[in-house]
Design a protein around this motif. Structure first.
Motif, short mmCIF file in Angstrom:
data_model
loop_
_atom_site.label_atom_id
_atom_site.label_comp_id
_atom_site.label_asym_id
_atom_site.label_seq_id
_atom_site.Cartn_x
_atom_site.Cartn_y
_atom_site.Cartn_z
N LYS A 1 6.30 6.71 0.51
CA LYS A 1 7.41 5.89 1.01
C LYS A 1 6.96 5.01 2.17
CE LYS A 1 11.42 8.69 -0.20
NZ LYS A 1 12.40 9.64 0.33
N ILE A 2 6.19 5.62 3.06
CA ILE A 2 5.70 4.87 4.22
C ILE A 2 4.88 3.67 3.76
CG2 ILE A 2 4.03 4.99 6.12
CD1 ILE A 2 5.00 8.01 6.36
N MET A 3 4.07 3.87 2.71
CA MET A 3 3.24 2.79 2.19
C MET A 3 4.06 1.80 1.36
SD MET A 3 0.35 3.75 3.44
CE MET A 3 -0.75 2.50 2.81
N GLY A 4 5.34 2.09 1.17
CA GLY A 4 6.17 1.18 0.38
C GLY A 4 6.00 1.38 -1.12
N LEU A 5 5.48 2.56 -1.52
CA LEU A 5 5.19 2.77 -2.94
C LEU A 5 6.39 3.31 -3.71
CD1 LEU A 5 1.59 4.18 -2.56
CD2 LEU A 5 2.29 1.90 -3.27
N HIS B 1 -2.44 -0.47 -1.63
CA HIS B 1 -1.37 0.25 -0.95
C HIS B 1 -1.21 -0.22 0.51
CE1 HIS B 1 -1.84 3.72 -4.06
NE2 HIS B 1 -1.41 2.60 -4.58
N GLU B 2 -2.31 -0.61 1.13
CA GLU B 2 -2.19 -1.22 2.47
C GLU B 2 -1.37 -2.51 2.37
OE1 GLU B 2 -5.88 -1.58 4.80
OE2 GLU B 2 -6.63 0.03 3.53
N SER C 1 0.94 -3.19 0.11
CA SER C 1 2.36 -2.89 -0.09
C SER C 1 3.00 -2.41 1.21
CB SER C 1 2.56 -1.89 -1.24
OG SER C 1 2.13 -0.61 -0.88
N TYR C 2 2.23 -1.68 2.03
CA TYR C 2 2.75 -1.27 3.35
C TYR C 2 3.22 -2.50 4.13
CZ TYR C 2 2.92 0.32 8.17
OH TYR C 2 3.33 0.57 9.46
N HIS C 3 2.38 -3.53 4.13
CA HIS C 3 2.71 -4.70 4.93
C HIS C 3 3.81 -5.57 4.31
CE1 HIS C 3 -0.32 -4.24 8.06
NE2 HIS C 3 -1.14 -3.80 7.13
N LEU C 4 4.05 -5.36 3.02
CA LEU C 4 5.04 -6.20 2.34
C LEU C 4 6.39 -5.52 2.15
CD1 LEU C 4 2.88 -7.82 -0.46
CD2 LEU C 4 3.56 -8.81 1.73
N LYS C 5 6.42 -4.21 2.37
CA LYS C 5 7.60 -3.45 1.93
C LYS C 5 8.89 -3.92 2.57
CE LYS C 5 6.72 0.12 5.27
NZ LYS C 5 7.00 1.47 5.73
#
Lengths: 216, 216
Positions: free
Chosen positions: A84-88, B207-208, B210-214
């Motif tokens: 979730k933190i990674m936006g996955l 995944h990094e 997606s973290y920055h885009l979430k």
């Protein structure tokens, strides 16, 4: 455990090195889940991953108190939280610019392992597009990127064009409003401030390898 | 300038973060050379690369006093020196284990951009090898790796097998005496102490991103 989530929502800025370690934590936790492991201490994680236990506790504390004294971390819960933190836990729309062998290989990889990233558009040179087909992705020449992005929400662009085309392709996707770039071109791109770029510089890692082998 | 080389030969252990920055320095210097720039100050390099000037001076001082007060760095000389430091003045023999789309894409990349890495052998499943051809590389099934390595000096193995095969492929090339692994399998491999492994974890960088885009 509700507190954790709240704590994370009032989030402070997480440092880049921590962000860079998170996917690795998640990978290890995924392996543990496959092996049926339900909980793990920071000490055991430390042995597996080569980080110190205190580093691990410190990293994970950024997002709330996931561990419990004397119990350790609940593997599936932590795996999910890091996801979730990674936006996955969201879905992303991705376009691919340059669909040579590397673009095709990565598309196949994403389709197999990273299903929350949906490849919605593929763009290449006019004489190449005829032969391109990938699931239900829209295929067109590179001049059509802006038009496509005006009609669809696109979160990120994978760039696998030749080096000489890299900055131009980057400028095009940025002008089209795309805010995330996954860059495999081996070029350090100039990007606007509100765009985030992740580089996979294959040559860099190959050269690090040769550094370590040169005297063997 | 002879002193520099001597200084480097009596080398102290260079830290991993410095080693990791070296390919990037070399890339930027290569770009400067293409643009016809002959010398550059640490201040200008700092502007280009986003490291502080003092960091740059400190990094490069590990290898000898390349810069001259008030003159800066001689671009082509520094480019060449970093190349030597990375071991890029030598030739390496590489085998590829797993020649699917990713293996083919990387082979093409190496052949185009990294000519000092020679692909001497390609190994895949018995039913795949018939269709494989790449320049003058020897092609055989994976059981033949040991035999091939007993007859040829092989410096490194590129692993592009599926995740489920990764550790087995790794064990095989290590048993065959290969000391360098370039790992694209997204698995953290267990390796003997005298083997060096460089990972290209594509998912981690995705995944990094997606973290920055979430939250965008």
């Amino acid at each position: 455990m509700k507190n954790n989530t709240v704590q994370y929502k009032n989030k402070k800025k997480i440092s880049e090195p921590v962000i860079r370690r998170l996917p690795r934590y998640r990978r290890y936790l995924g392996e543990l889940m496959k092996d049926g492991v339900e909980r793990i201490s920071s000490g055991k994680l430390s042995e597996m991953m080569g980080y110190t236990a205190s580093q691990i506790r410190q990293d994970l504390n950024n997002f709330g108190a996931f561990g419990q004294q004397g119990y350790g971390y609940k593997v599936d819960f932590l795996y999910e939280q890091i996801g979730k933190i990674m936006g996955l836990d969201k879905e992303y729309s991705m376009v691919i610019v340059g669909f040579g062998r590397l673009g095709q290989a990565i598309a196949g990889y994403i389709d197999q392992y990273e299903k929350q990233f949906r490849i919605t558009g593929i763009f290449d040179l006019p004489d190449k597009v005829e032969d391109i087909e990938f699931k239900d992705a829209y295929v067109a020449d590179m001049d059509s990127i802006k038009d496509f992005c005006s009609r669809h929400k696109v979160d990120m662009a994978l760039l696998t064009v030749p080096r000489s085309e890299a900055q131009h392709a980057c400028d095009t996707v940025c002008e089209a409003g795309i805010k995330g770039i996954w860059n495999f071109t081996s070029v350090d791109l100039k990007i606007p401030e509100d765009v985030h770029c992740e580089n996979v510089h294959m040559s860099d890692s190959l050269h690090e390898l040769s550094y370590h082998l040169k005297d063997k």
